[in-house]
Design an enzyme around this catalytic site. Sequence first.
Site, short mmCIF file in Angstrom:
data_model
loop_
_atom_site.label_atom_id
_atom_site.label_comp_id
_atom_site.label_asym_id
_atom_site.label_seq_id
_atom_site.Cartn_x
_atom_site.Cartn_y
_atom_site.Cartn_z
N GLY A 102 0.83 -1.19 0.00
CA GLY A 102 0.00 0.00 0.00
C GLY A 102 0.87 1.25 0.00
O GLY A 102 0.74 2.10 -0.85
N PHE A 103 1.75 1.33 0.99
CA PHE A 103 2.71 2.45 1.10
C PHE A 103 2.01 3.79 1.20
O PHE A 103 2.60 4.83 0.93
CB PHE A 103 3.71 2.43 -0.06
CG PHE A 103 4.31 1.08 -0.32
CD1 PHE A 103 5.11 0.48 0.65
CD2 PHE A 103 4.06 0.39 -1.48
CE1 PHE A 103 5.65 -0.78 0.43
CE2 PHE A 103 4.59 -0.87 -1.70
CZ PHE A 103 5.40 -1.45 -0.74
N GLN A 132 11.82 -4.83 7.94
CA GLN A 132 11.16 -3.56 7.67
C GLN A 132 12.19 -2.48 7.33
O GLN A 132 11.99 -1.68 6.41
CB GLN A 132 10.33 -3.16 8.89
CG GLN A 132 9.44 -1.98 8.69
CD GLN A 132 8.31 -2.27 7.71
OE1 GLN A 132 8.03 -3.41 7.39
NE2 GLN A 132 7.70 -1.23 7.22
N GLU A 174 8.12 3.51 8.64
CA GLU A 174 8.58 4.46 7.63
C GLU A 174 9.95 5.04 7.92
O GLU A 174 10.55 5.71 7.08
CB GLU A 174 7.54 5.58 7.49
CG GLU A 174 6.24 5.04 6.93
CD GLU A 174 5.07 6.00 7.11
OE1 GLU A 174 4.45 6.33 6.10
OE2 GLU A 174 4.79 6.41 8.24
N GLY A 181 2.13 -6.72 4.88
CA GLY A 181 3.47 -7.16 4.52
C GLY A 181 4.50 -6.87 5.59
O GLY A 181 5.65 -7.31 5.50
#
Lengths: 703, 295
Positions: free
Chosen positions: A228-229, A602, A669, A456
Site C-alpha cells: 500500500g505504502f 522492515q 517508515e 506485509g
Amino acid sequence: MTTGLTRPDGPAKLTGTAHYAADADTSDALAAALVTTTVPNGRLTALHTADAEAAPGVVRVLTRADLPPLGELSTPPLGFPVPPLLEDTVHHEGEPIAVVLAETWEQARHAATLVRAEYADVTPAVPFGQAEDVVPHGGLVFGETDESKGDVTAGLAAADVSVTATYTTADRHHSPIEPHATLARWDGDQLVLHSSVQSVLFAQAALAALFGVPPENVRVFCPFVGGGFGCKGFVWPHIPLAAAAARVTGRPVKLVLTRAQMFTLAGHQPATRQTVSLGATSDGRLTALRHTSSNASAQLGDYCENTPHGSTWMYASPAIETSTRIQRLHRPGPTPMRSPHEGPGMFALESAMDELAHELGMDPVELRLRNEPEVDPLTGEPFSSRKLVECLREGARRFGWSERNPEIGSMRDGHELIGWGMAAATMDSPRSPSSARLRIDHTGHVVVETGMQEIGTGLPAMVQAVAAETLGCPPEDVAVRHGDSDFPPHTGTFGSMSTMGLGSAVRAAAESALEKLGAEPGDPLAGALAEAGLTELESEGRWSPEGGGMTRGRTGGYSIHTYGSIFVEVRVDPDLGLLRMSRAVGVYAGGRILNPLAARSQMIGGITWGYGQAVLEQSVFEPNLGRFLSKNLAGYIVPVNADIGEIDVSFVDDDDRVASAIGAKGIGELGAVGVSAAIANAVFHATGRRVRDLPIRIHHLLP
Amino acid sequence: MNTAVSTMEFLRPATLAEALETKAAHPEAVPLAGGTDLMVELNFDRRRPPALLDLTRITELAEWSEVDGHIRIGATVPYARIITELGSRLPGLAMAARTVGSPQIRNRGTLGGNLGSASPAGDGHPPLLAGHATVELASVRGSRRVPVDAFFLGPKRSVVEPDELVVAVRVPPATGPQQFAKVGPRNAMVIAVCAFALALHPENGTVGTGIGSAGPTPLRARDAEEFLAAELDWAGGRPLPEGVAERFGELVAAAARPIDDVRGTAAYRGHALAVLARRTLTWAWRDHTGRGSCG
C-alpha cells in the site's frame, strides 16, 4: 542471524492461499472498467456511450445521471475531495467520467475504449514551479504550515559560517504490486465490500456516509494488502463507484484499477522545492535554522507535504523558522507516501547539515552530536525518548566511519570513485486508537481478532509476540484473525502506528483475560480455564493515545519521535555517470523492538525504498500532455534486488512507555528517511559534486 | 474509430512443417514464443494482430545442436538455457543473456523472439553481430541463411518475409575472448541505454563488434574492427599500444547513430559507447594475453 517470530501468514502467502481483494468470489459479479479524462482541465461537454453499450458483453455504461445520490464527505477519508462523476469540471487527467459494466473484465476494458468524450476550454497544464505558492488548507494539511521561535535573520547574521541552498524532490508513485481492487455487493441496504485498503474502518465509515446507511450496514473485508505504502489509506473513487454500480445494477461489481490508473487515481508523493538556511558558530553550534518548502498539489483538496516538520525538533538552535506552501495545479491528488513529510524533508535538512560540516571543516557526525538538544528545540517540552546520539555513535562504529578520509575523491577502486556519507533520520510519531478481542479455548489455544490488515510488515507475528509475552504462552498457540470490519476496530495500517496501538490493545486484552481467570503470566491457560470452570474465555482490549483520537508526535506535554542514523558507501563510475550503493549501515531507535526479525526486514525495505528515492524514482509530469508520462513500471523504475548491496541493520535499546503501553514506537517508515541525503552526501565525498535534486541522475555525475 | 470487435485467431502448429504452412496461409499471423515482448504490446493495446502463431509446441525449435562446426540455436531456446548450456562456448552471448530482464523473463524469452522483434535495443543482437552469427529463415518456399549484419532493416524491421519464420541462429563457437557491457539506470530489468559486444577472433586475426540501443538497428563498428585487428599483436600478445583503446572507443562511438530519447541523449550514448568499447577491449585483451593490464 536475527531471531524473532516468522510470519504465521507466510505459508498461506507462499502457497497462494492467502486471499486478496480481487480473489473474492466473483461468479455472479459484473466486471467494471473506468473511462477517464484524457485532458488535465477544462469541461466535459459530451459523452458518447452508444458504441460501448453495443459492444459484446456490456450490461450498462454508467454516467453521472445513473449514480444514486451520494452524501457529502471530507478529505480524508476521501482521497480526492470530489465524489467521482459528479462534475463537468475536469480536475486532472485520468479522472473517472464513466463506468463500463460487462460480463468479463476484457469486455469491460474493450468497451471502455469505445466511450468518446468531448471537452471544452482545455488549456496547457501549468507545471510545478510556475504557479503561485499559497497557504494550504483542509484535512490533508498535517501539522502547522508556519512555525518559528527566535530570530532567524539575526541568528544567520551572527553566524561564523552559514549555508543556504535549495533542494528538490521528484513526484513519486507508491506502485504496490497489488493494484487497487474492490468487489461490492448489496443485499437490501447492507453493503459488503472486499477491497484492498489500509483501513477497513475508513472504508466502512466513508461508504456509510456516502450511501446514507449506518456504518454497521457496511462490512469491509481486507485481511491482506499486497502493498500500500499510503496509496490505500484513504478512500479513492473506485470504491464508491463499485458500490454505486452494484447498487444500480443489483449485481455484485468488481473493479480492479489498471496499472496506469494507479498513477492517477490513488495518489502520489508530490514534487517538492525546499530551501534550507543554517548558521553556526565556528565550533559548529547552530545559531539559526530556516526551512521553507513548496509542493505540487491538486486543484482541489490541498495536500501539504510538510517537509520542514522534522527540522523543528532535530537540532538545538536558538532560532528556528519553517513554512510550507503549495501550488494548486491540474494534476491528480497527492497523498501520504512512505515516508511522508520527513522522507523528502530530511533530504534537504541532512544535505544542508553536510554542506555546513564541509564549510566548517568538521566531521558530519560530530556536527550533529554538537547540536543534540536536551528538550524539544521548538516547544521546550521533554522528549518521550530520544536516542539519536546512540544511533550516530553506533552507526559510525559499525560502518567503520573513523577510517574515512574526509578529502574529496580520496577513495578509489579501479575506475570507480568511492564515497562515504551519512545522515540522521527521524519520523514523527502519529498514534491512533486500536482494539482487539482475545479468546482462549479449553485447550489453551488463543485467538486474537482485530480489524487490522496485514500489509506485509508482519503484524500478525507482532500480535502473537505481544499476546504470548503477556500471557506467558508459546507464540504458536496464538492465532490471529484480521481484516474484517466486524472485528474490533483498528484505525488503519498506515502512519507507522499499528504496533503501538494494536500491540497495546492486545496487551490490554491479554491482561484482562488473566485478570478474569485470576491467573499469572505463564500459568497453563487450559488449566486456568478448567479451574475457573470455563470452556472458553473472551476479553477485549482497547488503547488510544491521550485525548482518545488520532494524535501527532507533539502531544500530552511530550515530543514523541523516532530516530536513526544511516551510513552509506557509494560507488560512482565517473566515465559513465553511474551511481550504485554498495553498503549501508542503519541504526535505529524506535522504542522497544517486539519482533527483531520483522523489524530488521522492515528497515531493509525502508533503506531500499530510500535508495529508490535517491537514484531511480521520478514520475515525469509532461506539460504538453498534462499528465504523468510513464504510467507503468517500465517507465517508472524502482530498485531491484541486483541494485542493493550489503545492508546492516540494528537497533539501540529504547523503551518508550509514553508512546505506547508496550514501550514500542512505529518503525514502518523510519528506514526510508535520510537514505537519499546520505547517498547525496556520499556522492559529494566521492566526486565533489553536490547534487541537490532527486533523483541523482547520470547528467549530475558526468564530467 | 473501430467499433467492431476484432477477434484474434490462436494458431498452434505441432511441427515446423505445419507452422510454415500455417504462416504461408496466414502471413499476418504474429509468431509467439516466450511472449515477453509481444504480450506487453497486446496488453497495452499497441497492436491487435488478427492471428497469433504459437511456436511453443514445436520441439525442434526448442533445441540447440552442433552443425558444421557452428552452434545452431533453435529459435525458441530460452535465454536461461543459453546461459547454463552454452556459457562456455558462446560467452559473449551468455553474458548478454544474463542481463535480459529477470529470471522469469530469461526462462521465457528467446533469441528467436529477440530477432523477430528486431528492436534496436535487443540485448541478444550485439553479441550475435560480434560473433558473426547467421540467422536461419524458413518458409514453405524453402530456407535461407542471412548474416546477422544484413538481417536488420530499421527499427523493428528485418528481412523476414511475411511467410517466413526465424527458425535458428548459427554462431561459431568462441575462439577468443568475448565481452558484453550494457548501461542502464539499474542493475537488472532495464532496457539498455546503450550496449556493446566485442569478440576477438585470434584464429584469423579479426575483431567483431556489436552496438545496441544506439541506432535505428543494431550495428557493427566496421572501422573500429579493422583498426583494432591491425593493431593487436595476435601472436606475441604484447600489451595494447598507447592510445589504441582510446582510438577504438572513438571509432565505435563514430559508428553509432544514436538519438535522444527518454532513456538517454545521443551525446551520452556516443560517450558511453566509447567507454564501454575501451573497457571491454581492455578486459578481452587481458584474457587473451593472460596478463593484467590497466586502462
